[in-house]
Design a protein around this motif. Structure first.
Motif, PDB file in Angstrom:
ATOM      1  N   CYS A  59       8.101  -3.279  10.296  1.00 23.60           N
ATOM      2  CA  CYS A  59       6.809  -3.819  10.694  1.00 23.60           C
ATOM      3  C   CYS A  59       5.798  -3.559   9.588  1.00 23.60           C
ATOM      4  O   CYS A  59       5.810  -2.500   8.961  1.00 23.60           O
ATOM      5  CB  CYS A  59       6.344  -3.170  12.000  1.00 23.60           C
ATOM      6  SG  CYS A  59       4.889  -3.942  12.744  1.00 23.60           S
ATOM      7  N   VAL A  60       4.920  -4.527   9.334  1.00 25.86           N
ATOM      8  CA  VAL A  60       3.944  -4.402   8.259  1.00 25.86           C
ATOM      9  C   VAL A  60       2.659  -5.124   8.671  1.00 25.86           C
ATOM     10  O   VAL A  60       2.705  -6.144   9.359  1.00 25.86           O
ATOM     11  CB  VAL A  60       4.500  -4.989   6.937  1.00 25.86           C
ATOM     12  CG1 VAL A  60       4.757  -6.484   7.070  1.00 25.86           C
ATOM     13  CG2 VAL A  60       3.572  -4.713   5.777  1.00 25.86           C
ATOM     14  N   ASP A  61       1.517  -4.545   8.294  1.00 32.10           N
ATOM     15  CA  ASP A  61       0.226  -5.203   8.471  1.00 32.10           C
ATOM     16  C   ASP A  61      -0.156  -5.914   7.185  1.00 32.10           C
ATOM     17  O   ASP A  61      -0.077  -5.335   6.099  1.00 32.10           O
ATOM     18  CB  ASP A  61      -0.859  -4.174   8.816  1.00 32.10           C
ATOM     19  CG  ASP A  61      -1.015  -3.988  10.314  1.00 32.10           C
ATOM     20  OD1 ASP A  61      -0.374  -4.739  11.062  1.00 32.10           O
ATOM     21  OD2 ASP A  61      -1.763  -3.083  10.729  1.00 32.10           O
ATOM     22  N   ALA A 102       0.420  -3.188   4.415  1.00 30.90           N
ATOM     23  CA  ALA A 102       0.415  -1.790   4.843  1.00 30.90           C
ATOM     24  C   ALA A 102       1.616  -1.577   5.758  1.00 30.90           C
ATOM     25  O   ALA A 102       1.601  -1.995   6.916  1.00 30.90           O
ATOM     26  CB  ALA A 102      -0.882  -1.461   5.573  1.00 30.90           C
ATOM     27  N   PRO A 103       2.711  -0.941   5.258  1.00 30.72           N
ATOM     28  CA  PRO A 103       3.905  -0.750   6.087  1.00 30.72           C
ATOM     29  C   PRO A 103       3.602   0.125   7.299  1.00 30.72           C
ATOM     30  O   PRO A 103       2.970   1.170   7.192  1.00 30.72           O
ATOM     31  CB  PRO A 103       4.893  -0.072   5.132  1.00 30.72           C
ATOM     32  CG  PRO A 103       4.378  -0.367   3.756  1.00 30.72           C
ATOM     33  CD  PRO A 103       2.895  -0.434   3.894  1.00 30.72           C
ATOM     34  N   ILE A 104       4.046  -0.322   8.467  1.00 33.44           N
ATOM     35  CA  ILE A 104       3.898   0.434   9.700  1.00 33.44           C
ATOM     36  C   ILE A 104       5.207   1.150  10.022  1.00 33.44           C
ATOM     37  O   ILE A 104       5.229   2.327  10.367  1.00 33.44           O
ATOM     38  CB  ILE A 104       3.501  -0.484  10.869  1.00 33.44           C
ATOM     39  CG1 ILE A 104       2.215  -1.241  10.513  1.00 33.44           C
ATOM     40  CG2 ILE A 104       3.314   0.305  12.152  1.00 33.44           C
ATOM     41  CD1 ILE A 104       1.036  -0.354  10.192  1.00 33.44           C
ATOM     42  N   LEU A 108       0.808  -1.210   0.000  1.00 35.47           N
ATOM     43  CA  LEU A 108       0.000   0.000   0.000  1.00 35.47           C
ATOM     44  C   LEU A 108       0.848   1.270   0.000  1.00 35.47           C
ATOM     45  O   LEU A 108       0.317   2.366   0.073  1.00 35.47           O
ATOM     46  CB  LEU A 108      -0.935   0.007   1.215  1.00 35.47           C
ATOM     47  CG  LEU A 108      -1.996  -1.109   1.230  1.00 35.47           C
ATOM     48  CD1 LEU A 108      -2.907  -0.954   2.429  1.00 35.47           C
ATOM     49  CD2 LEU A 108      -2.813  -1.099  -0.053  1.00 35.47           C
ATOM     50  N   ASP A 109       2.214   1.121  -0.079  1.00 34.83           N
ATOM     51  CA  ASP A 109       3.058   2.305  -0.162  1.00 34.83           C
ATOM     52  C   ASP A 109       3.450   2.618  -1.601  1.00 34.83           C
ATOM     53  O   ASP A 109       4.320   3.448  -1.846  1.00 34.83           O
ATOM     54  CB  ASP A 109       4.316   2.130   0.696  1.00 34.83           C
ATOM     55  CG  ASP A 109       5.168   0.956   0.237  1.00 34.83           C
ATOM     56  OD1 ASP A 109       4.748   0.231  -0.696  1.00 34.83           O
ATOM     57  OD2 ASP A 109       6.260   0.758   0.785  1.00 34.83           O
ATOM     58  N   GLY A 110       2.799   1.953  -2.564  1.00 33.64           N
ATOM     59  CA  GLY A 110       3.088   2.225  -3.967  1.00 33.64           C
ATOM     60  C   GLY A 110       4.173   1.370  -4.574  1.00 33.64           C
ATOM     61  O   GLY A 110       4.479   1.520  -5.756  1.00 33.64           O
ATOM     62  N   ALA A 111       4.786   0.479  -3.798  1.00 28.20           N
ATOM     63  CA  ALA A 111       5.829  -0.385  -4.349  1.00 28.20           C
ATOM     64  C   ALA A 111       5.202  -1.415  -5.278  1.00 28.20           C
ATOM     65  O   ALA A 111       3.991  -1.584  -5.343  1.00 28.20           O
ATOM     66  CB  ALA A 111       6.596  -1.079  -3.218  1.00 28.20           C
ATOM     67  N   ALA A 112       6.083  -2.115  -6.029  1.00 29.90           N
ATOM     68  CA  ALA A 112       5.607  -3.077  -7.027  1.00 29.90           C
ATOM     69  C   ALA A 112       4.951  -4.275  -6.351  1.00 29.90           C
ATOM     70  O   ALA A 112       5.360  -4.708  -5.268  1.00 29.90           O
ATOM     71  CB  ALA A 112       6.772  -3.541  -7.896  1.00 29.90           C
ATOM     72  N   VAL A 113       3.926  -4.809  -7.020  1.00 35.18           N
ATOM     73  CA  VAL A 113       3.262  -6.026  -6.546  1.00 35.18           C
ATOM     74  C   VAL A 113       4.227  -7.197  -6.687  1.00 35.18           C
ATOM     75  O   VAL A 113       4.884  -7.353  -7.719  1.00 35.18           O
ATOM     76  CB  VAL A 113       1.972  -6.279  -7.350  1.00 35.18           C
ATOM     77  CG1 VAL A 113       1.328  -7.588  -6.927  1.00 35.18           C
ATOM     78  CG2 VAL A 113       1.004  -5.111  -7.170  1.00 35.18           C
ATOM     79  N   ARG A 114       4.322  -8.026  -5.681  1.00 40.18           N
ATOM     80  CA  ARG A 114       5.273  -9.139  -5.729  1.00 40.18           C
ATOM     81  C   ARG A 114       4.772 -10.278  -4.851  1.00 40.18           C
ATOM     82  O   ARG A 114       3.858 -10.101  -4.053  1.00 40.18           O
ATOM     83  CB  ARG A 114       6.665  -8.689  -5.294  1.00 40.18           C
ATOM     84  CG  ARG A 114       6.700  -7.935  -3.956  1.00 40.18           C
ATOM     85  CD  ARG A 114       8.074  -7.317  -3.728  1.00 40.18           C
ATOM     86  NE  ARG A 114       8.171  -6.629  -2.451  1.00 40.18           N
ATOM     87  CZ  ARG A 114       7.930  -5.359  -2.267  1.00 40.18           C
ATOM     88  NH1 ARG A 114       7.538  -4.620  -3.297  1.00 40.18           N
ATOM     89  NH2 ARG A 114       8.076  -4.797  -1.081  1.00 40.18           N
ATOM     90  N   ARG A 156      14.440  11.919  -2.576  1.00 37.60           N
ATOM     91  CA  ARG A 156      13.065  11.428  -2.714  1.00 37.60           C
ATOM     92  C   ARG A 156      12.994  10.443  -3.868  1.00 37.60           C
ATOM     93  O   ARG A 156      13.447  10.721  -4.973  1.00 37.60           O
ATOM     94  CB  ARG A 156      12.098  12.586  -2.978  1.00 37.60           C
ATOM     95  CG  ARG A 156      10.630  12.140  -3.088  1.00 37.60           C
ATOM     96  CD  ARG A 156       9.733  13.307  -3.421  1.00 37.60           C
ATOM     97  NE  ARG A 156      10.069  13.904  -4.694  1.00 37.60           N
ATOM     98  CZ  ARG A 156       9.669  13.421  -5.883  1.00 37.60           C
ATOM     99  NH1 ARG A 156       8.920  12.328  -5.924  1.00 37.60           N
ATOM    100  NH2 ARG A 156      10.000  14.022  -7.000  1.00 37.60           N
ATOM    101  N   ILE A 157      12.406   9.302  -3.613  1.00 36.56           N
ATOM    102  CA  ILE A 157      12.228   8.268  -4.631  1.00 36.56           C
ATOM    103  C   ILE A 157      10.744   8.173  -4.947  1.00 36.56           C
ATOM    104  O   ILE A 157       9.909   8.028  -4.040  1.00 36.56           O
ATOM    105  CB  ILE A 157      12.772   6.903  -4.153  1.00 36.56           C
ATOM    106  CG1 ILE A 157      14.290   7.008  -3.936  1.00 36.56           C
ATOM    107  CG2 ILE A 157      12.454   5.811  -5.166  1.00 36.56           C
ATOM    108  CD1 ILE A 157      15.068   7.393  -5.165  1.00 36.56           C
ATOM    109  N   GLY A 158      10.400   8.260  -6.226  1.00 42.41           N
ATOM    110  CA  GLY A 158       9.000   8.262  -6.638  1.00 42.41           C
ATOM    111  C   GLY A 158       8.420   6.873  -6.767  1.00 42.41           C
ATOM    112  O   GLY A 158       9.079   5.850  -6.528  1.00 42.41           O
ATOM    113  N   ILE A 159       7.152   6.819  -7.168  1.00 42.31           N
ATOM    114  CA  ILE A 159       6.433   5.563  -7.350  1.00 42.31           C
ATOM    115  C   ILE A 159       6.540   5.158  -8.812  1.00 42.31           C
ATOM    116  O   ILE A 159       6.012   5.829  -9.695  1.00 42.31           O
ATOM    117  CB  ILE A 159       4.959   5.715  -6.953  1.00 42.31           C
ATOM    118  CG1 ILE A 159       4.840   6.071  -5.477  1.00 42.31           C
ATOM    119  CG2 ILE A 159       4.186   4.429  -7.250  1.00 42.31           C
ATOM    120  CD1 ILE A 159       3.432   6.340  -5.031  1.00 42.31           C
TER     121      ILE A 159
END
Length: 467
Positions: free
Chosen positions: A304-306, A317-319, A287-293, A428-431
């Motif tokens: 930590c991640v939910d 969802a990264p915590i 959910l942070d915009g990273a690639a689906v894997r 800053r690294i984009g999506i």
């Protein structure tokens, strides 16, 4: 005396047409040209050919001769077909001729051999079941399947296709209902455990030998599961806080409607490279915009991640994600030509926790989106004269590489000494784009300068500080 007539193998032969061949021989015995049945591509053929039989007892068979050659690839089948008949009639006033009796016996032997061959391809009872029943067919009912009767000693009409499909649907509905019931029971167990442990709060982990302390407060007061090895989560463990350590891997169950709402919170407990693996065929959607894997990495202590299942996908969802992402060191000397810009090449990866080092770019590529603290240094060998040096952290975007961070310094003069030029800041690294960084340097000297050799003298550190 002629050879005793015998039947060897099947009385049939097959050929493939080539568009030119017209003569197709066969070696099985027949008693007349009308005993030969011909099929082309599975269809009986009665015209367009004639049968030429061999002469003599020692050369049985003959040949089928087509008037027009069968086409290329045509399947030609030549088989013996003996009709129920007698070859000779014996009168009551004279003794039968021996050759006529012999010919009739040969005919009967050949016919019995054909029956024996046909029986090989028929349905037969197992020898152990020969006396248990019979294979008499029930009356014909359209669309019905044949099944064994309740006693197992005969055949009966079974269900039709609609009834079979309906039974399968009812079974799937029953399985789904059972899964939902199990999920409801799991949620009830979790709620009961939460009610009983409502006073529980902080989790405290103290490791005296490693001098490490982990302290966190889980606002949902979830039970904590230590999973040091390869752990496959069960639906009954939904809502658990899973602490991975020792390079462990958390394997998620396959997504299904019954797992809608199932949730885990996963934390890296000791800083080893741990990850989360989706079930076969499933994907994890960050959910942070990273690639689906299919594998979600938690490389740093405290990450930590939910994980949430909506019945069709797993969401991440990264915590908290922090710590160094990659650390590159240059240990050998490297020449920097006079004038112009020069991309620093790294010859050793001391720590690359995300596998992001890209030798082709001499930098780091495919970074997850977010903000990164960059700390890079190039160690110059001091020469006879002072020289101005600039270091640039460049980011790759849609238009190519561009300067993102910059630092300049004066490298003094002297001998047997080195000086580091350092650039530091937030990148800053984009999506999906702007997700690669590299280091470029330049100096003002008219001669070649050198990056000094050393174990930790030139470096490129990257640390993710926020999503």
């Amino acid at each position: 005396m002629g050879a005793v007539f015998k039947v060897d193998g099947g009385a049939g032969v097959g050929f493939a047409g080539d568009g030119e061949r017209t003569v197709f021989p066969f070696q099985f015995a027949v008693f007349g040209s009308d005993d030969v049945a011909v099929r082309v591509d599975g269809k009986p053929v009665t015209t367009g050919f004639h049968v030429a039989l061999n002469d003599g007892e020692e050369a049985p068979g003959g040949a089928v001769i087509f008037e027009v050659a069968p086409w290329v690839g045509a399947a030609i089948s030549i088989r013996r077909y003996l009709r129920l008949r007698r070859l000779s009639a014996y009168g009551s006033s004279a003794s039968p001729r021996g050759d006529a009796v012999d010919r009739d016996l040969d005919y009967l032997t050949a016919a019995l051999g054909d029956v024996d061959q046909a029986m090989v391809g028929s349905l037969r009872l197992d020898p152990a079941d020969q006396d248990k029943g019979d294979l008499a067919l029930p009356r014909m009912v359209p669309g019905r399947a044949l099944v064994w009767n309740d006693q197992g000693d005969g055949l009966a009409n079974g269900p039709d296709a609609g009834e079979i499909a309906s039974a399968w649907q009812h079974g799937a509905m029953a399985q789904d209902a059972a899964s939902r019931a199990e999920a409801a029971g799991t949620r009830a167990e979790t709620a009961l455990a939460g009610f009983q442990k409502q006073m529980a709060g902080a989790a405290f982990d103290l490791d005296l030998r490693a001098q490490n302390v982990t302290l966190w407060q889980d606002e949902r007061r979830m039970p904590v599961i230590d999973a040091p090895g390869d752990r496959i989560m069960d639906i009954r463990e939904t809502g658990a806080l899973v602490r991975l350590s020792n390079g462990g891997r958390l394997s998620l169950p396959g997504v299904s409607a019954a797992r809608n709402g199932v949730r885990y919170r996963v934390v890296n407990g000791d800083g080893t490279m741990v990850d989360i693996s989706a079930a076969s065929g499933d994907q994890i959607v960050p959910l942070d915009g990273a690639a689906v894997r299919s594998v979600y990495a938690l490389p740093i202590r405290g990450d930590c991640v939910d994980l949430i299942c909506d019945g069709g996908r797993w969401f991440a969802a990264p915590i908290a994600q922090n710590g160094p992402v990659v650390k590159l060191l240059r240990t050998g000397s490297q020449d920097i030509p006079a004038g112009g810009y020069f991309i620093v090449e790294w010859d050793q990866v001391a720590e690359d926790s995300h596998g992001l080092y890209d030798a082709a770019l001499h930098g780091i590529g495919s970074l997850p989106p977010g903000f990164y603290h960059v700390d890079a240094g190039v160690n110059f060998a001091i020469g006879d004269t002072a020289v101005a040096v600039s270091a640039y952290v460049e980011r790759q975007g849609a238009a190519g590489w561009s300067t993102h961070l910059q630092a300049s310094d004066i490298v003094g003069s002297g001998s047997n000494a080195t000086q580091s030029v350092r650039v530091s800041g937030i990148a800053r690294i984009g999506i999906g784009t702007d997700n690669a960084l590299r280091l470029r340097v330049r100096h003002s000297d008219s001669v070649t300068r050198q990056i000094a050799a050393g174990s930790v003298m030139s470096w490129f550190h990257l640390c993710r500080v926020g999503g």
